[in-house]
Design an enzyme around this catalytic site. Structure first.
Site, PDB file in Angstrom:
ATOM      1  CG  ASP A 222       3.573  -5.844  -8.284  1.00  0.00           C
ATOM      2  OD1 ASP A 222       4.080  -4.800  -7.858  1.00  0.00           O
ATOM      3  OD2 ASP A 222       3.797  -6.326  -9.413  1.00  0.00           O
ATOM      4  CG  ASP A 267       6.514  -2.492  -7.570  1.00  0.00           C
ATOM      5  OD1 ASP A 267       6.281  -1.299  -7.838  1.00  0.00           O
ATOM      6  OD2 ASP A 267       6.912  -3.295  -8.419  1.00  0.00           O
ATOM      7  CG  ASP A 271       1.697  -3.393 -10.678  1.00  0.00           C
ATOM      8  OD1 ASP A 271       0.801  -2.657 -10.221  1.00  0.00           O
ATOM      9  OD2 ASP A 271       2.903  -3.128 -10.585  1.00  0.00           O
ATOM     10  NE  ARG A 323       3.080   3.643 -11.227  1.00  0.00           N
ATOM     11  CZ  ARG A 323       4.192   2.925 -11.217  1.00  0.00           C
ATOM     12  NH1 ARG A 323       4.153   1.648 -10.870  1.00  0.00           N
ATOM     13  NH2 ARG A 323       5.345   3.456 -11.551  1.00  0.00           N
TER      14      ARG A 323
END
Length: 424
Positions: A222, A267, A271, A323
């Site tokens: 990430d 990815d 996060d 997301r």
């Protein structure tokens, strides 16, 4: 409203972003004695919460990969100023990141050839590696054996090249305009009191995704990864990927059993997983990405309950697919954010989340929130948000934990579109 926490820090930021109103530290400014689980808390600064390297006399300016790595290893408290754009994949011979989604670079081809020579799966270049690797497994099988070991070796090399491990009591900040870090994963794991500000953070590229049974090819790095950490503030950053999902969808390779899989090199953008506390992400731009922000990575991670205390405010989500964020377990305040060019779905509520949404601006009502009804999602004053499934009353009140001032959704839109992101 009382004078805001982070006063000295916010004064410096205001010099860069003169039109931004008084700052709120959100959960990162929390200075209480206990967390929501009842465990004792010792804030980095008893008055202001997160201050990063602000209390340290150590500061250093960096402009290349070597200097940045050295600066991250200098003592336990420091402020690092980044000058220009640092490409973490460039060790002196050029970038390893292709300019096209299906392309390569001379340096990346050379890396592949050298590391796979005399192996179970030799390849002369990146394109050949992608074809051979995908063809070595069936879609629905878990990897094992020599090919898996070779992929793990390549991926391990890449992580050592690109992962930046931030230490306690650190501020890393762009020094003026057009500063940032490319090709890196800024990783905060088991740390406290860190500020990342005024940086263009782009292309956390992973050329070695792995086949996961029935889940395709997946990268595992990430742009910003926060795990098991406390008092983290991400502010005025622009975080993005160069390759859109549409381009990645077209770069496909065939498995042993004839399945066509997209070669996923990204990815998440930011996060926040695995039992964090007191995190704020403010005045940032997240753009051109698929899996944008994951908060809580598993419905089974029940230890996240009464943790994952997070504030997202005055951010832009632009041309993102999903997301925005996806939320599990978190006690999260999402206010005055702006959602434009929405490609699929916005706020996604999952297991035991407690979302307090306030004054957000959504371009597309139908994509504003998912139809999931896990946990709770209370909203106050957002523009163009779907009302079906919203909670009728809030399970918590952000004002009980920190001071802030939310603008109306329309006021926020104008402010955020003008002022969010790194200074360019």
């Amino acid at each position: 409203m009382k004078k805001l926490a982070f006063f000295g820090i916010c004064f410096a930021v205001s010099a860069l972003f003169a039109e931004v109103p008084e700052f709120s530290g959100g959960w990162a400014s929390y200075s209480g004695k206990f967390d929501l689980a009842g465990q004792a808390v010792v804030p980095p600064d008893g008055k202001y919460g997160c201050v990063g390297g602000g209390n340290s006399s150590v500061s250093v300016t960096v402009s290349n990969r070597k200097e940045l790595l050295e600066a991250l290893n200098k003592g336990s408290a420091r402020t690092i100023y980044v000058k220009g754009i640092i490409d973490m994949t460039d060790t002196g011979n050029g970038s390893l990141i292709p300019s096209e989604v299906s392309g390569s670079t001379k340096e990346l081809d050379s890396l592949i050839e050298n590391m796979t020579k005399k192996s179970v799966l030799p390849a002369k270049n990146y394109s050949e590696w992608k074809t051979k690797y995908t063809a070595s497994f069936n879609y629905d099988e878990n990897q094992s054996g020599a090919v898996k070991d070779l992929r793990d070796k390549l991926n391990g090399y890449w992580k050592e090249l690109t992962v930046l491990r931030l230490e306690n009591n650190t501020t890393i900040e762009g020094m003026g305009a057009n500063c940032g870090i490319r090709g890196a994963s800024l990783t905060i794991k088991g740390k406290s009191n860190i500020i990342i500000r005024n940086l263009n953070i782009s292309d956390c590229y992973n050329p070695f995704p792995k086949i996961e049974a029935k889940d395709g090819l997946n990268a595992d790095l990430d742009c910003i990864s926060i795990q098991n950490s406390k008092y983290i503030w991400i502010d005025h950053c622009t975080v993005y990927s160069s390759f859109s999902r549409d381009k990645i969808e077209k770069d496909k390779y065939v498995t042993k059993d004839g399945q066509k899989l997209k070669w996923q090199v990204y990815d998440g953008l930011c996060d926040i997983t695995n039992t964090n506390d007191f995190i704020t992400v403010s005045w940032c731009v997240f753009k051109n990405h698929d899996k944008t922000m994951l908060i809580g990575n598993s419905d089974k991670k029940i230890e996240d309950k009464n943790h994952q205390t997070i504030t997202l405010h005055h951010n832009i989500f632009d041309s993102c697919v999903q997301r925005l964020p996806m939320v599990r377990f978190a006690t999260i305040h999402i206010y005055n954010n702006v959602y434009v060019n929405m490609l699929s779905r916005g706020i996604d509520r999952r297991q035991d989340c407690r979302i307090y949404s306030e004054g957000n601006w959504f371009e597309d009502k139908e994509k504003s929130i998912t139809s999931n009804t896990f946990g709770s999602l209370y909203d106050s004053g957002s523009y163009n948000i779907k009302t079906a499934g919203l909670s009728k009353k809030a399970e918590w009140n952000p004002g009980d934990y920190y001071s802030y001032k939310a603008e109306s959704a329309e006021e926020a839109k104008n402010l955020v579109l003008k002022n969010a992101g790194a200074k360019n």
